[in-house]
Write an enzyme that holds these catalytic residues in place. Structure first.
Site, mmCIF file in Angstrom:
data_model
loop_
_atom_site.group_PDB
_atom_site.id
_atom_site.type_symbol
_atom_site.label_atom_id
_atom_site.label_comp_id
_atom_site.label_asym_id
_atom_site.label_seq_id
_atom_site.Cartn_x
_atom_site.Cartn_y
_atom_site.Cartn_z
ATOM 1 N N HIS A 1 0.828 -1.198 0.000
ATOM 2 C CA HIS A 1 0.000 0.000 0.000
ATOM 3 C C HIS A 1 0.869 1.258 0.000
ATOM 4 C CE1 HIS A 1 -3.231 2.575 2.124
ATOM 5 N NE2 HIS A 1 -3.419 2.595 0.814
ATOM 6 N N ASP B 1 8.999 9.164 -19.650
ATOM 7 C CA ASP B 1 9.376 9.381 -21.035
ATOM 8 C C ASP B 1 10.859 9.041 -21.191
ATOM 9 O OD1 ASP B 1 10.902 11.669 -20.221
ATOM 10 O OD2 ASP B 1 9.199 12.999 -20.567
ATOM 11 N N HIS C 1 8.167 19.967 -11.687
ATOM 12 C CA HIS C 1 8.961 18.898 -12.281
ATOM 13 C C HIS C 1 10.177 18.518 -11.427
ATOM 14 C CE1 HIS C 1 10.177 16.190 -15.404
ATOM 15 N NE2 HIS C 1 11.314 16.825 -15.626
ATOM 16 N N ASN D 1 5.347 11.703 -17.729
ATOM 17 C CA ASN D 1 5.824 10.952 -16.576
ATOM 18 C C ASN D 1 4.729 10.881 -15.522
ATOM 19 O OD1 ASN D 1 8.722 11.013 -17.515
ATOM 20 N ND2 ASN D 1 8.397 13.207 -17.205
#
Length: 139
Positions: free
Chosen positions: A20, A28, A106, A130
Site C-alpha cells: 500500500h 518518457d 517537475h 511521466n
C-alpha cells in the site's frame, strides 16, 4: 500463463512486490533515473512504446489510489494531459473508486522518483510524459 495483459516479467514481478502506497513510475525517454532506483527500460525508438500504451497496460494490473504528475504536463503537453486524465477517469468509473491526483513541479517530481520501487522507461518523446502510480489495496 498469465491472463492479464501485462506479460513483461520484470514489471509484473515489481507490481507483485508492491504494498500500500508504494510507487512505480512510468517515464518518457528523457527523465533522469536515479542510480539507486530499479530501471526497466522498454524504450526501442522514438514513440515505442508510448507512455499511454505503457500506462494502459500497467493500470490493468495495478490497483492505484494516487497518481503524481508534474504540473507542467497540463500546459506544455495538453494533448497528452487530456488523454491521461481521460484514462484516470475511466479507471475511476470502471473500478468505482476515486484516484487522488497530485500535481507537483517537475523538480519535485524528479526527487519523488527516488522513492519509487522502479521506473519504467518508455520511448515517449512528449515533454513531461511521466507519472508515479501509488498502489492501493485490493480489499
Amino acid at each position: 500463463m498469465k491472463k492479464t495483459a501485462l506479460i513483461h516479467s520484470e514489471i509484473s514481478y515489481m507490481i507483485s512486490q508492491m504494498g500500500h502506497t508504494d510507487g512505480i513510475a512510468i517515464a518518457d525517454s528523457g527523465l533522469p533515473i536515479p542510480k539507486e532506483v530499479k530501471r526497466i527500460d522498454l524504450a526501442l525508438k522514438k514513440g515505442i512504446p508510448s507512455f499511454m500504451d505503457t500506462l494502459d497496460t500497467i493500470l490493468e494490473e495495478l490497483k492505484v489510489e494516487e497518481v503524481v504528475i508534474a504540473q507542467e504536463m497540463e500546459t506544455v503537453s495538453p494533448v497528452l494531459y487530456e488523454k491521461f486524465m481521460r484514462k484516470i477517469y475511466e479507471v475511476e468509473e470502471n473500478e468505482n473508486i476515486k484516484i487522488k491526483i497530485t500535481k507537483v513541479d517537475h523538480e519535485t517530481f524528479k526527487n519523488m522518483t527516488k522513492e519509487s520501487k522502479g521506473i519504467v522507461r518508455t520511448g515517449e518523446h512528449t515533454p513531461y510524459a511521466n507519472v508515479i502510480l501509488k498502489s492501493g489495496v485490493v480489499f
